[in-house]
Scaffold this motif. Structure first.
Motif, mmCIF file in Angstrom:
data_model
loop_
_atom_site.group_PDB
_atom_site.id
_atom_site.type_symbol
_atom_site.label_atom_id
_atom_site.label_comp_id
_atom_site.label_asym_id
_atom_site.label_seq_id
_atom_site.Cartn_x
_atom_site.Cartn_y
_atom_site.Cartn_z
ATOM 1 N N CYS A 75 3.013 2.126 -5.325
ATOM 2 C CA CYS A 75 2.431 4.010 -4.745
ATOM 3 C C CYS A 75 3.879 4.687 -5.431
ATOM 4 N N HIS A 76 3.686 4.065 -6.593
ATOM 5 C CA HIS A 76 4.468 4.914 -7.830
ATOM 6 C C HIS A 76 4.310 5.436 -9.759
ATOM 7 N N ASN A 106 3.138 10.631 -2.754
ATOM 8 C CA ASN A 106 4.124 10.479 -1.763
ATOM 9 C C ASN A 106 5.558 10.550 -2.275
ATOM 10 N N CYS A 155 9.509 7.055 -3.267
ATOM 11 C CA CYS A 155 10.017 6.487 -4.462
ATOM 12 C C CYS A 155 9.528 6.453 -5.688
HETATM 13 ZN ZN ZN Z 1 6.683 2.901 -4.647
#
Ligand code: ZN
Ligand code: MG
Length: 221
Positions: free
Chosen positions: A93-94, A122, A125
């Motif tokens: 997610c990053h 997102n 993070c």
């Molecule tokens: Zn992430």
């Protein structure tokens, strides 16, 4: 618990070392790089398209897009005239420095002046993983609500500039700009902000001017 904490710290310090290497690599080719972060749907790709349209006559632009799946965003950047690379993060997610370094291998840095990195959508993070870019920019958008600085302080705290996209929607939604700005000011005092609309192009000029100023300033070093 202490063991778990040290594992996380080790991952982040390894990432930081690689981020430093990446910045060195960018500097050797005189490529000014920006990490663009936002929630999904805030308008990262659209801002990148507008930016490419405005700057492609002045600078050679590359784009690296991190997405969990698909290459739709990189395709849009390529259509707008950039050297574009897609990184599918495989569920992550990053973006982290390892992924960015893999993306950089697919670009000819000697043919670039500006690199726009579109992080995964997102608000948590991406703030923890330095990429070695020279500036980081957060793109907020008015439909997300004026409470986002209060809910995602880590993301607002560390950025060099803040774009507030979709100001054309302000008459139709309940977004209190003063409340939003107060939240930002507590976390990141004096951060430069660019209220704009990628759709109508209102407010886009100060953003473009800021980029041009930073690229020129970087080159004079
Ligand atoms: Zn992430
Ligand atoms: Mg996108």
């Amino acid at each position: 618990m202490p063991e778990r904490v040290s594992v996380v710290e080790n991952i982040l310090s390894a990432n930081d070392r690689l981020a430093d290497e990446i910045q060195h690599q960018l500097n050797e080719s005189h490529v000014f790089a920006i990490n663009l972060m936002a929630s999904p749907g805030a308008g990262k790709t659209t801002l990148i398209e507008r930016t490419i349209e405005h700057l492609s006559g002045l600078f050679r632009i590359g784009m690296i897009n991190g997405d969990i799946a698909t290459s739709l965003d990189a395709d849009r950047a390529a259509a707008a005239g950039a050297q574009a690379v897609q990184i599918n993060t495989g569920g992550e997610c990053h973006l982290d420095a390892v992924m960015l370094q893999q993306g950089l291998r697919k670009l000819d840095l000697t043919q670039l002046d500006l690199l726009l990195v579109e992080n995964v959508g997102n608000l948590v993070c991406p703030a923890s993983f330095r990429l070695g870019t020279h500036k980081s920019v957060l793109i907020a958008s008015t439909p997300e609500g004026d409470d986002k600085p209060y809910k995602y302080p880590g993301m607002y705290r560390g950025v060099d500039a803040l774009v507030i996209n979709k100001i054309d929607l302000l008459p139709y939604i309940s977004f209190d700009m003063d409340r939003f700005r107060q939240g930002v000011e507590i976390l990141n005092p004096g951060v430069i902000t660019f209220p704009l609309s990628c759709r109508t192009q209102d407010g886009i000029t100060p953003w473009i001017d800021w980029l041009v100023f930073n690229i020129q300033n970087y080159r004079e070093k």
